[in-house]
Design a protein around this motif. Structure first.
Motif, PDB file in Angstrom:
ATOM      1  N   SER A 169       0.836  -1.209   0.000  1.00  0.00           N
ATOM      2  CA  SER A 169       0.000   0.000   0.000  1.00  0.00           C
ATOM      3  C   SER A 169       0.869   1.256   0.000  1.00  0.00           C
ATOM      4  O   SER A 169       0.602   2.201  -0.764  1.00  0.00           O
ATOM      5  N   ILE A 170       1.895   1.281   0.831  1.00  0.00           N
ATOM      6  CA  ILE A 170       2.770   2.453   0.891  1.00  0.00           C
ATOM      7  C   ILE A 170       3.471   2.671  -0.447  1.00  0.00           C
ATOM      8  O   ILE A 170       3.556   3.808  -0.947  1.00  0.00           O
ATOM      9  N   LEU A 171       3.966   1.577  -1.044  1.00  0.00           N
ATOM     10  CA  LEU A 171       4.639   1.690  -2.347  1.00  0.00           C
ATOM     11  C   LEU A 171       3.664   2.175  -3.420  1.00  0.00           C
ATOM     12  O   LEU A 171       4.037   2.974  -4.297  1.00  0.00           O
ATOM     13  N   THR A 172       2.415   1.706  -3.363  1.00  0.00           N
ATOM     14  CA  THR A 172       1.406   2.121  -4.345  1.00  0.00           C
ATOM     15  C   THR A 172       1.073   3.597  -4.191  1.00  0.00           C
ATOM     16  O   THR A 172       1.008   4.341  -5.184  1.00  0.00           O
ATOM     17  N   PHE A 173       0.863   4.055  -2.976  1.00  0.00           N
ATOM     18  CA  PHE A 173       0.491   5.456  -2.737  1.00  0.00           C
ATOM     19  C   PHE A 173       1.603   6.420  -3.122  1.00  0.00           C
ATOM     20  O   PHE A 173       1.326   7.578  -3.477  1.00  0.00           O
ATOM     21  N   ASN A 174       2.846   5.940  -3.068  1.00  0.00           N
ATOM     22  CA  ASN A 174       3.992   6.818  -3.346  1.00  0.00           C
ATOM     23  C   ASN A 174       4.633   6.579  -4.702  1.00  0.00           C
ATOM     24  O   ASN A 174       5.716   7.122  -4.977  1.00  0.00           O
ATOM     25  N   ASN A 175       3.970   5.749  -5.557  1.00  0.00           N
ATOM     26  CA  ASN A 175       4.502   5.491  -6.903  1.00  0.00           C
ATOM     27  C   ASN A 175       5.950   5.017  -6.871  1.00  0.00           C
ATOM     28  O   ASN A 175       6.831   5.552  -7.551  1.00  0.00           O
ATOM     29  N   ILE A 176       6.204   3.988  -6.086  1.00  0.00           N
ATOM     30  CA  ILE A 176       7.556   3.448  -5.955  1.00  0.00           C
ATOM     31  C   ILE A 176       7.626   2.107  -6.676  1.00  0.00           C
ATOM     32  O   ILE A 176       6.791   1.234  -6.489  1.00  0.00           O
ATOM     33  N   GLY A 177       8.669   1.961  -7.517  1.00  0.00           N
ATOM     34  CA  GLY A 177       8.847   0.716  -8.250  1.00  0.00           C
ATOM     35  C   GLY A 177       7.783   0.532  -9.315  1.00  0.00           C
ATOM     36  O   GLY A 177       7.405   1.467 -10.026  1.00  0.00           O
TER      37      GLY A 177
END
Length: 318
Positions: A169-177
């Protein structure tokens, strides 16, 4: 009331978020999130703007009822799966607490902490479904309930699920990877497919347990009603939220009713567990009366021994 319009899209939350204000909706789809077409009106309390007041009330009722259920479970000292099912209700309680803080904007959507609390909330949702699934195995006694292997397998795997979903969820919200908020397909699969699969498998397993192992057909009613309450809640939130919101003049929406039906479903989980677990009253008695009975017996034996020794000494003197 406006006509019902189903706007459910695979691998995208756009249609869902236009129907109901989920906690993740302000963080996906677009840079400023997705707003529902109709939502419950806000109220001002103590200088603070409270969103979804009806849902806040329902969450408070859910917290109270869940706390009561946990208390009653802990009083059944010898019931099968007592500690395991308690973990499910504790996870549900934490999920409701966090949901209440996010939905009502007690944690503001503009706050830099909002994405992280939302990620933790989504992780708790998945961990709660996972814990429910594992509780479905308890009745089959693959591992004896209450033992370290049974308890720690649930604790460790639930923590793992929570960490994985929170991180995604954190990676998705911050457009990471490879993850981004415009196409949150992985998050959608977890939220709808994985969680639903855990629920469906649990229901199927309990039906098998009741039909082939237990001699209590009434428990099937608890399972059926619990499943129906959950499904009705989901349909109200994702299909009828906007028409209901417009019909009630923004005083309530599908989120309020959906939360209420989710609570009823959880209460049926408790009712089902309570109906299939029987305490052994011989071992469930209060320990204090037994303790005093043992002391009384010891004292009587000591008195008898003293009398025997006294008569023996008198006999020797003679």
């Amino acid at each position: 009331m406006s006509p019902v319009h189903v706007n459910f899209q695979f691998f995208k939350f756009d249609g869902v978020c236009q129907s109901v204000a989920l906690t993740l909706c302000p963080l996906i789809g677009k840079s400023d999130g997705i707003e529902p077409l109709c939502y419950s009106r806000n109220v001002e309390f103590a200088g603070m703007l409270i969103f979804q007041p009806g849902t806040l009330l329902m969450n408070l009722i859910s917290i109270l009822m869940t706390s009561i259920m946990i208390y009653h479970i802990k009083t059944k000292y010898t019931a099968i799966g007592r500690k395991e099912i308690t973990m499910f209700f504790q996870l549900y309680l934490m999920t409701i607490l966090l949901d209440m803080l996010l939905v009502t904007s007690i944690i503001p959507k503009a706050s830099i902490l909002y994405p992280y609390f939302t990620a933790a909330h989504l992780g708790l949702v998945s961990a709660t479904f996972w814990c429910l699934l594992l509780n479905g195995f308890v009745g089959f006694q693959f591992a004896e309930d209450g033992t370290p292997i049974s308890l720690w397998s649930i604790r460790v795997t639930c923590l793992t699920v929570w960490l994985i979903v929170t991180l995604i969820s954190i990676l998705t919200f911050n457009n990471i990877g490879l993850l981004n908020y415009e196409r949150p397909a992985v998050l959608w699969i977890i939220y709808f497919i994985v969680n639903s699969a855990a629920f469906i498998i649990y229901v199927i397993m309990q039906v098998i347990l009741v039909v082939f192992t237990l001699d209590d057909p009434w428990a099937l009613g608890d399972i059926v009603f619990g499943a129906l309450f959950f499904l009705i809640g989901q349909v109200i939130m994702y299909v009828f939220s906007v028409p209901l919101c417009e019909y009630f003049k923004h005083y309530m929406d599908g989120l309020f009713l959906g939360s209420g039906f989710n609570l009823l479903a959880v209460m049926m989980v408790y009712k089902y567990w309570d109906s299939i677990t029987k305490e052994d009253l011989e071992f469930a008695l209060d320990s204090k009366p037994q303790h005093w009975q043992i002391l009384q017996q010891v004292r009587e034996e000591e008195e008898e021994e003293k009398e025997f020794n006294y008569y023996q000494q008198q006999h020797q003197h003679l």
